[in-house]
Design an enzyme around this catalytic site. Structure first.
Site, PDB file in Angstrom:
ATOM      1  N   LYS A   1       0.839  -1.198   0.000  1.00 24.52           N
ATOM      2  CA  LYS A   1       0.000   0.000   0.000  1.00 24.52           C
ATOM      3  C   LYS A   1       0.873   1.246   0.000  1.00 24.52           C
ATOM      4  O   LYS A   1       1.861   1.326   0.743  1.00 24.52           O
ATOM      5  CB  LYS A   1      -0.913  -0.013   1.232  1.00 24.52           C
ATOM      6  CG  LYS A   1      -1.960   1.088   1.276  1.00 24.52           C
ATOM      7  CD  LYS A   1      -2.852   0.903   2.517  1.00 24.52           C
ATOM      8  CE  LYS A   1      -3.925   1.967   2.619  1.00 24.52           C
ATOM      9  NZ  LYS A   1      -4.773   1.788   3.826  1.00 24.52           N
TER      10      LYS A   1
ATOM     11  N   SER B   1      -9.695   2.005   2.933  1.00 28.81           N
ATOM     12  CA  SER B   1      -8.877   2.766   2.019  1.00 28.81           C
ATOM     13  C   SER B   1      -7.910   1.917   1.202  1.00 28.81           C
ATOM     14  O   SER B   1      -7.334   2.391   0.225  1.00 28.81           O
ATOM     15  CB  SER B   1      -8.060   3.802   2.814  1.00 28.81           C
ATOM     16  OG  SER B   1      -7.158   3.150   3.697  1.00 28.81           O
TER      17      SER B   1
ATOM     18  N   SER C   1      -9.760  -0.492   7.127  1.00 25.02           N
ATOM     19  CA  SER C   1      -9.221  -0.327   5.774  1.00 25.02           C
ATOM     20  C   SER C   1      -8.479  -1.528   5.218  1.00 25.02           C
ATOM     21  O   SER C   1      -8.088  -1.525   4.054  1.00 25.02           O
ATOM     22  CB  SER C   1      -8.298   0.896   5.727  1.00 25.02           C
ATOM     23  OG  SER C   1      -9.028   2.075   5.937  1.00 25.02           O
TER      24      SER C   1
END
Length: 492
Positions: A80, A155, A179
């Protein structure tokens, strides 16, 4: 080589260790897959093909020399884009950090490199991890491989989508209010939030410092446990790091895969069952999963956590308040974007122009909410009260775990919703994290594992455990996986 992308991380590692395939062959297969499908999925913000192949060659060279390597050596991984990676663009999906190449690695990235994993690149996300759909990325949304017209969660939607699209067998996410778990649920993958402090935040671009938790994403529970064991553990560079070893999550996952939960007592949260807005198909899939857990020997009882209903409003005071403080560093002076510095404008004007251009609408919304909640005369009424609610929620967890070994719930009240359908209503967007937020406020571990389909889209079951009992959640998740199997998305 195309079928290499369909293997689990465990299977890939075994084939590399046996000499059946090389790390370079595995890496090339995944890079080819990214080239073939990512234009439609947009899971990646940056693909580091050269760096990945160099890392793969290093693994093959070390193995040929007879070195003993870790259990994930040569396995590709996606990271990420909120974790710093030396020399590789790290943007947190924000214009304000566009083009920034960090001079150092986050601790988790260091550990991944030391373990011999092959970093394919950086995945898309909601800007600064603020969102539930990956529609708030400054570089465009990610699309769910199950249905390219739907969101992949957020997210960390990029990491989850990369797994579901077979672009990577493993990924790293971060979980502030769900997330990792919520994207896992809506993409039919596994996402685990470790105990807060069980994985290092050093090198993580902070959103909410008392909540942010890096964790593993995978297509199977065992793969997630293997990755957890690599990235977890104490880090003296992180003041919130727990000075304890990682529980034996791999052994727990293997034990759970045997499909025996005899003696395990699981709790259904009464307050979650009464929450409005849950889709019938999600509820039905969850009930079938509960029946499967019962057949495996678990005793399932109802428990009450009366303050869970206040978790969502408490979170949306605490997290924005902390983000308001953390994002103050992006001022157009020290690093990142700078706008309007023409030699005439004042520092304050340059700072204002930079932040206006560099931050997206959702980030601005949360900064303003947090700044207001922390302002003189309102701190006690808002932020202070929210922290008191957080204490009550923690007490609910403590009381519940005196009655049961773990708590279970749906991961999210609904399946992946269509792109654009909730961006105009922030509250409806925030409801995606209704069931995941309490664990972040408490600090305990939680995992989402696929438990079925609703109208052809994945549904996730969440397992929540006491702090530092991460092994317990892996045992339950692996047992459920053994009963219901994994999910395979439609071909892209």
């Amino acid at each position: 080589m195309a079928d290499l992308t369909r293997l689990t991380a465990t299977e890939i590692a075994a084939r590399i260790a046996s000499g059946e395939v090389s790390a370079v062959e595995v890496t090339e297969a995944h890079l080819d897959r990214i080239a073939a499908v990512d234009e439609r999925v947009h899971a990646f913000l940056h693909v580091d093909a050269e760096g990945a192949l160099d890392a793969a060659r290093a693994v093959d060279t070390r193995r040929a020399a007879g070195e003993e390597l870790g259990p994930l050596a040569g396995v590709p991984i996606a990271v990420k884009d909120v974790l710093t990676t030396r020399g590789v663009p790290t943007t947190a999906a924000s214009r304000i950090l566009e083009g920034w190449r960090p001079p150092y690695d986050a601790t988790i990235v260091e550990r991944l490199r030391a373990a011999g994993t092959v970093m394919l690149g950086k995945t898309n996300m909601d800007e600064f991890a603020m969102g539930s759909s990956t529609e708030y990325s400054a570089y465009g949304p990610t699309f769910n491989p199950w249905d390219l017209g739907r969101i992949p969660g957020g997210s960390g939607g990029g990491s989850a989508a990369a797994l579901a699209a077979y672009e990577a067998p493993l990924a790293i996410g971060t979980d502030t209010g769900g997330s990792i778990r919520q994207p896992g649920a809506v993409t039919g993958t596994v996402g685990a939030k470790p105990t807060y402090g069980g994985t290092s935040r050093y090198g993580l671009i902070a959103f909410s410092s008392s909540l942010d938790t890096p964790g593993p994403c995978a297509r199977t529970v065992l793969d997630a446990a293997l990755l957890h064991s690599v990235i977890g553990g104490h880090d003296p560079r992180d003041s919130t790091s727990v000075p304890q070893p990682v529980p034996d999550v791999v052994a727990a996952a293997r034990a759970g895969a045997a499909g025996d939960l005899t003696g395990m007592r699981l709790g259904l949260v009464r307050e979650f069952a009464t929450e409005a807005g849950g889709e019938p198909g999600v509820t039905a899939a969850f009930r079938d999963a509960v029946d499967a857990l019962t057949k495996l020997g678990a005793e399932v009882v109802e428990v009450s956590c009366p303050h869970f209903e206040y978790a969502l409003p408490a979170y949306y005071l605490i997290a924005p308040s902390e983000c308001s403080s953390n994002l103050a560093r992006f001022d157009g002076v020290r690093f990142g974007l700078r706008t309007g510095d023409d030699g005439v404008r004042s520092l304050e004007e340059v700072m204002s122009l930079t932040r206006d251009m560099g931050f997206g609408a959702e980030v601005k919304r949360r900064i303003m909410l947090g700044t207001y909640a922390l302002s003189s005369g309102y701190y006690d009424a808002y932020y202070g009260q929210a922290q008191k609610v957080r204490t009550l929620i923690s007490r609910d967890f403590t009381a519940a775990f005196e009655q049961v070994d773990a708590l279970i719930s749906p991961t999210t009240p609904f399946v992946a919703f269509p792109l654009g359908s909730r961006t105009a209503d922030p509250y409806q967007m925030y409801l995606a994290d209704l069931f995941t937020i309490p664990s972040n406020l408490y600090g305990g571990p939680a995992i989402s594992v696929p438990c079925g389909l609703s109208e052809g889209l994945p549904v996730g079951l969440q397992v929540m455990a006491p702090t530092m009992a991460d092994d317990r959640m892996y045992r339950v998740a692996a047992a459920l996986e053994s009963a219901v199997g994994t999910l395979t998305p439609p071909a892209l």
